[in-house]
Design an enzyme around this catalytic site. Sequence first.
Site, PDB file in Angstrom:
ATOM      1  N   SER A   1       0.832  -1.205   0.000  1.00  0.00           N
ATOM      2  CA  SER A   1       0.000   0.000   0.000  1.00  0.00           C
ATOM      3  C   SER A   1       0.864   1.252   0.000  1.00  0.00           C
ATOM      4  O   SER A   1       0.572   2.223  -0.709  1.00  0.00           O
ATOM      5  CB  SER A   1      -0.901   0.004   1.230  1.00  0.00           C
ATOM      6  OG  SER A   1      -1.636  -1.183   1.268  1.00  0.00           O
TER       7      SER A   1
ATOM      8  N   ASP B   1       2.200  -6.398  -8.022  1.00  0.00           N
ATOM      9  CA  ASP B   1       1.385  -5.183  -7.986  1.00  0.00           C
ATOM     10  C   ASP B   1       2.220  -3.920  -8.158  1.00  0.00           C
ATOM     11  O   ASP B   1       1.790  -2.958  -8.808  1.00  0.00           O
ATOM     12  CB  ASP B   1       0.593  -5.110  -6.674  1.00  0.00           C
ATOM     13  CG  ASP B   1      -0.667  -5.964  -6.746  1.00  0.00           C
ATOM     14  OD1 ASP B   1      -0.779  -6.779  -7.695  1.00  0.00           O
ATOM     15  OD2 ASP B   1      -1.543  -5.822  -5.860  1.00  0.00           O
TER      16      ASP B   1
ATOM     17  N   ASN C   1      -4.035  -7.061 -11.568  1.00  0.00           N
ATOM     18  CA  ASN C   1      -5.118  -7.095 -10.585  1.00  0.00           C
ATOM     19  C   ASN C   1      -4.772  -6.176  -9.417  1.00  0.00           C
ATOM     20  O   ASN C   1      -5.147  -6.437  -8.283  1.00  0.00           O
ATOM     21  CB  ASN C   1      -5.342  -8.530 -10.101  1.00  0.00           C
ATOM     22  CG  ASN C   1      -6.728  -8.717  -9.501  1.00  0.00           C
ATOM     23  OD1 ASN C   1      -7.550  -7.791  -9.520  1.00  0.00           O
ATOM     24  ND2 ASN C   1      -6.980  -9.890  -8.954  1.00  0.00           N
TER      25      ASN C   1
ATOM     26  N   ARG D   1     -14.230  -6.042 -10.745  1.00  0.00           N
ATOM     27  CA  ARG D   1     -14.174  -5.253  -9.510  1.00  0.00           C
ATOM     28  C   ARG D   1     -14.732  -3.859  -9.792  1.00  0.00           C
ATOM     29  O   ARG D   1     -14.235  -3.141 -10.649  1.00  0.00           O
ATOM     30  CB  ARG D   1     -12.732  -5.193  -8.994  1.00  0.00           C
ATOM     31  CG  ARG D   1     -12.192  -6.590  -8.668  1.00  0.00           C
ATOM     32  CD  ARG D   1     -10.728  -6.585  -8.295  1.00  0.00           C
ATOM     33  NE  ARG D   1     -10.479  -5.949  -7.003  1.00  0.00           N
ATOM     34  CZ  ARG D   1      -9.261  -5.822  -6.474  1.00  0.00           C
ATOM     35  NH1 ARG D   1      -8.205  -6.283  -7.117  1.00  0.00           N
ATOM     36  NH2 ARG D   1      -9.108  -5.246  -5.296  1.00  0.00           N
TER      37      ARG D   1
ATOM     38  N   SER E   1     -15.134   0.616  -1.367  1.00  0.00           N
ATOM     39  CA  SER E   1     -13.686   0.486  -1.301  1.00  0.00           C
ATOM     40  C   SER E   1     -13.110   1.814  -0.850  1.00  0.00           C
ATOM     41  O   SER E   1     -13.411   2.859  -1.434  1.00  0.00           O
ATOM     42  CB  SER E   1     -13.118   0.119  -2.675  1.00  0.00           C
ATOM     43  OG  SER E   1     -11.713   0.251  -2.649  1.00  0.00           O
TER      44      SER E   1
ATOM     45  N   ASP F   1      -7.705  -6.885   5.228  1.00  0.00           N
ATOM     46  CA  ASP F   1      -6.716  -7.823   4.680  1.00  0.00           C
ATOM     47  C   ASP F   1      -6.188  -8.768   5.766  1.00  0.00           C
ATOM     48  O   ASP F   1      -6.188  -9.987   5.596  1.00  0.00           O
ATOM     49  CB  ASP F   1      -5.552  -7.061   4.035  1.00  0.00           C
ATOM     50  CG  ASP F   1      -5.972  -6.450   2.702  1.00  0.00           C
ATOM     51  OD1 ASP F   1      -7.050  -6.832   2.215  1.00  0.00           O
ATOM     52  OD2 ASP F   1      -5.236  -5.607   2.180  1.00  0.00           O
TER      53      ASP F   1
ATOM     54  N   GLU G   1      -9.506  -9.574  -4.649  1.00  0.00           N
ATOM     55  CA  GLU G   1      -8.913 -10.400  -5.690  1.00  0.00           C
ATOM     56  C   GLU G   1      -9.852 -11.524  -6.118  1.00  0.00           C
ATOM     57  O   GLU G   1      -9.839 -11.995  -7.249  1.00  0.00           O
ATOM     58  CB  GLU G   1      -7.593 -10.989  -5.197  1.00  0.00           C
ATOM     59  CG  GLU G   1      -6.403 -10.044  -5.316  1.00  0.00           C
ATOM     60  CD  GLU G   1      -6.333  -8.993  -4.227  1.00  0.00           C
ATOM     61  OE1 GLU G   1      -7.343  -8.774  -3.518  1.00  0.00           O
ATOM     62  OE2 GLU G   1      -5.259  -8.372  -4.079  1.00  0.00           O
TER      63      GLU G   1
ATOM     64  N   ARG H   1     -13.690 -13.176  -1.382  1.00  0.00           N
ATOM     65  CA  ARG H   1     -12.917 -13.817  -0.314  1.00  0.00           C
ATOM     66  C   ARG H   1     -13.795 -14.484   0.749  1.00  0.00           C
ATOM     67  O   ARG H   1     -13.342 -15.400   1.428  1.00  0.00           O
ATOM     68  CB  ARG H   1     -11.986 -12.789   0.346  1.00  0.00           C
ATOM     69  CG  ARG H   1     -10.808 -12.438  -0.540  1.00  0.00           C
ATOM     70  CD  ARG H   1      -9.923 -11.371   0.065  1.00  0.00           C
ATOM     71  NE  ARG H   1      -8.652 -11.311  -0.651  1.00  0.00           N
ATOM     72  CZ  ARG H   1      -7.750 -10.347  -0.494  1.00  0.00           C
ATOM     73  NH1 ARG H   1      -7.976  -9.365   0.355  1.00  0.00           N
ATOM     74  NH2 ARG H   1      -6.614 -10.378  -1.166  1.00  0.00           N
TER      75      ARG H   1
ATOM     76  N   HIS I   1      -3.290 -14.059  -3.506  1.00  0.00           N
ATOM     77  CA  HIS I   1      -2.122 -14.233  -2.635  1.00  0.00           C
ATOM     78  C   HIS I   1      -2.497 -14.447  -1.180  1.00  0.00           C
ATOM     79  O   HIS I   1      -1.918 -15.270  -0.482  1.00  0.00           O
ATOM     80  CB  HIS I   1      -1.215 -13.004  -2.775  1.00  0.00           C
ATOM     81  CG  HIS I   1      -1.908 -11.691  -2.516  1.00  0.00           C
ATOM     82  ND1 HIS I   1      -1.358 -10.685  -1.790  1.00  0.00           N
ATOM     83  CD2 HIS I   1      -3.140 -11.229  -2.866  1.00  0.00           C
ATOM     84  CE1 HIS I   1      -2.187  -9.655  -1.727  1.00  0.00           C
ATOM     85  NE2 HIS I   1      -3.284  -9.972  -2.374  1.00  0.00           N
ATOM     86  N   ARG I   2      -3.503 -13.701  -0.703  1.00  0.00           N
ATOM     87  CA  ARG I   2      -3.850 -13.815   0.722  1.00  0.00           C
ATOM     88  C   ARG I   2      -4.544 -15.135   1.050  1.00  0.00           C
ATOM     89  O   ARG I   2      -4.460 -15.621   2.172  1.00  0.00           O
ATOM     90  CB  ARG I   2      -4.696 -12.630   1.183  1.00  0.00           C
ATOM     91  CG  ARG I   2      -3.972 -11.327   1.027  1.00  0.00           C
ATOM     92  CD  ARG I   2      -4.402 -10.254   1.997  1.00  0.00           C
ATOM     93  NE  ARG I   2      -3.756  -9.007   1.610  1.00  0.00           N
ATOM     94  CZ  ARG I   2      -2.467  -8.728   1.791  1.00  0.00           C
ATOM     95  NH1 ARG I   2      -1.691  -9.610   2.408  1.00  0.00           N
ATOM     96  NH2 ARG I   2      -1.944  -7.602   1.381  1.00  0.00           N
TER      97      ARG I   2
ATOM     98  N   LYS J   1       2.032 -11.740  -6.015  1.00  0.00           N
ATOM     99  CA  LYS J   1       1.347 -10.453  -6.120  1.00  0.00           C
ATOM    100  C   LYS J   1       1.933  -9.448  -5.133  1.00  0.00           C
ATOM    101  O   LYS J   1       2.106  -8.281  -5.450  1.00  0.00           O
ATOM    102  CB  LYS J   1      -0.150 -10.649  -5.865  1.00  0.00           C
ATOM    103  CG  LYS J   1      -0.989  -9.425  -6.136  1.00  0.00           C
ATOM    104  CD  LYS J   1      -2.468  -9.777  -6.105  1.00  0.00           C
ATOM    105  CE  LYS J   1      -3.317  -8.703  -6.763  1.00  0.00           C
ATOM    106  NZ  LYS J   1      -3.460  -7.505  -5.955  1.00  0.00           N
TER     107      LYS J   1
END
Length: 667
Positions: free
Chosen positions: A27, A53, A96, A126, A174, A329, A357, A360, A401-402, A427
């Site tokens: 971020s 990213d 993404n 998104r 968001s 996250d 992504e 989730r 990724h998460r 990512k």
Amino acid sequence: MSERIPHLDLPPACAAAGTVQLPGSKSISNRVLLLAALAHGTTRLYDLLDADDTARMREALTALGVTLQPQPDGALDVLGCGGRFPNREASLFLGNAGTAFRPLTAALAVLGGDYRLDGVARMRERPIGDLVDALARWGCQIDYLGTQGYPPLRIGERQSVAAPAVTRVRGNVSSQFLTALLIAAPLLGQEAVIEVDGTLISQPYVAMTIALMAHFGVTVDREGWQRFVVPAGSRYRSPGTWYVEGDASSASYFLALGALGGGPVRVVGVGEKSVQGDVAFADALAQMGARVRKGENWIEAAAPEGFDPMGGAAPRLRALTYDATAIPDAAMTLAALALFGDGTSRLTGIGSWRVKETDRIAAMAAELTKVGATVACGDDWLEVTPPATWRAATIATYDDHRMAMAMSLTAFGDCYQRILDPACVNKTFPTYWACYRAIVRPVPVVAIDGPSASGKGTVAARVAAALGWHTLDSGAVYRALAWLALEKGVALDDPAALVALAGTARLEFRDGGVAVNGVDVGDAIRTEAVSCAASRIATLPAVRDALLALQRASRRRPGLVADGRDMGSVVFPDACVKVFLTASPEVRAERRYKQLIAKGFNANIDQLRRELAARDAQDRARAVAPLQAAPDARQLDTTAMTIDEAVATVLEWVRTACAVSDAVRVG
Ligand SMILES: Nc1ncnc2c1ncn2[C@@H]1O[C@H](COP(=O)(O)OP(=O)(O)O)[C@@H](O)[C@H]1O
Ligand SMILES: Nc1ccn([C@H]2C[C@H](O)[C@@H](COP(=O)(O)OP(=O)(O)O)O2)c(=O)n1
């Protein structure tokens, strides 16, 4: 990890300890890259995240004519373009990366030009309509090239309209929309007032945006988290040099691993004074009972007080009820940690998971269920009840990724877990699995391989008893299936039928006993007929594959001593000690003869010698997992040794190998 391997098998884990240097925050990296590019003057950036990213953001800035100069010491110089990109025309592909797509859309729309912005298929799902609507009120020209409300976008010249007194944006879809508007506002050339409708989610990310803008010379006046004013005449100026903090979201996995594996695990790169909201994860972890300590540039987590890492299971954490609106996250890590709670955990305020992504909430619910949890979920909440019995699972990661990193915690559930597409961590954290391996200690295995009657089973059982570990007699696995095939008249050269038989039969191996469909076959599988049949079916690759998971299921805390032909080479290639046990053919035949006679079987020494030789030849010659010493195995010839001597030698090797780890109790 650059290559996309299809899956990664995580062995059951028993301990975690050590220090992890965190990669740079995603971020912060993408925000400062854009701010530095828009600023007057050159900015030298240290510790930037190097991942997918940020690569997308760097490519975009380069396409816009911004000069990025890597320095010999690893820094990156960004030659700011003073509020106007040199290239007024560009087609940008942003993968993404939401942290690149949203702020670039806003900045380019305000500056105007001829731009196209697109991303991967998921990016096209998104939503971005709220941001585009707000920008339109600033006179920006943005068209949807595909579905209304979603990327790809085309940006044209901005109409010179007076900015409306107030631009409104919804706060609950968001927070990146608000971040994007704030970053672009100084480029308008007049005062901008932005108001948030409804609750603002992920508020710490907006606080981060405002803090970083301040370092680049622009002060945002705000009233609570509802109204923001960017004064007329605001201009970005380079702060000179900037050090990017470690990624607090990435820290969450290691802190969680520290709580589950005894710890302490220390993450370096974030600390008490971090601008990242996700450091609050550490407080949630403390609420679950973990011991957490923080310094200026580090955070450390260990298991709850009184936890014995040598005990039979991961620590029981306290179940958690948590409003995760501020840390969406890191909350994914909490969802995985809930598997180890002492009751049902409930996460709320996670509606934004639906548009990340992947969806989730749906993804987490599906994958946590696979390992045995009971999961309930709604629009913006998730409830997890820990598994009564853990299951080995094939865990999908949804190009997220998460998902991959959070689900790596499941290794503490005492089963092998297979993570699909592990490289999706690229990512934000390309070195995640290397860092994971550096701190997580799998349940230790001693592998003892060798030919028939070399003493494997005897030595394995004695070593296991001395260590207090479990045993796996893998020969018994092949023997049990061979016995069943003989019983049922299944051909010994029909892989499909044998695999089907293995799939339907209940084969149980516990404490040295062997049962097939509930019937004790401990002695019945020891006849020479079964020995030969076992050796035959063991040449079939499909049969070996079908029996792999069954063998790996024996790897449980506190450790396993496994004997066979391919324990060190195929089944447990990460065994901490690999022994290849041999003895001369004469001595082996003699030992087997005595053993059979003692058990009351008829035996003929010459015939035994021939059968052993034939079986050795078959086991050695087969194409798959043949009987041979693994390159890293230690040879032990027991021809002239007593059992005690052989056992003492192996135990000494285990002690030396495990001395590096106080996580393994030996002897
Ligand atoms: N070092 C040794 N010296 C003498 N006898 C041994 C030794 N190791 C094993 N034996 C005996 O040999 C026999 C065969 O051993 P076992 O463990 O069943 O071999 P494997 O599992 O390799 O087929 C057993 O009766 C065991 O007591
Ligand atoms: N890991 C293993 C274990 C056994 N096998 C096969 C080959 C062996 O001839 C049979 C029987 O194995 P077992 O270890 O019980 O045989 P011995 O006790 O050494 O005579 O199974 C195998 O292929 N791979």
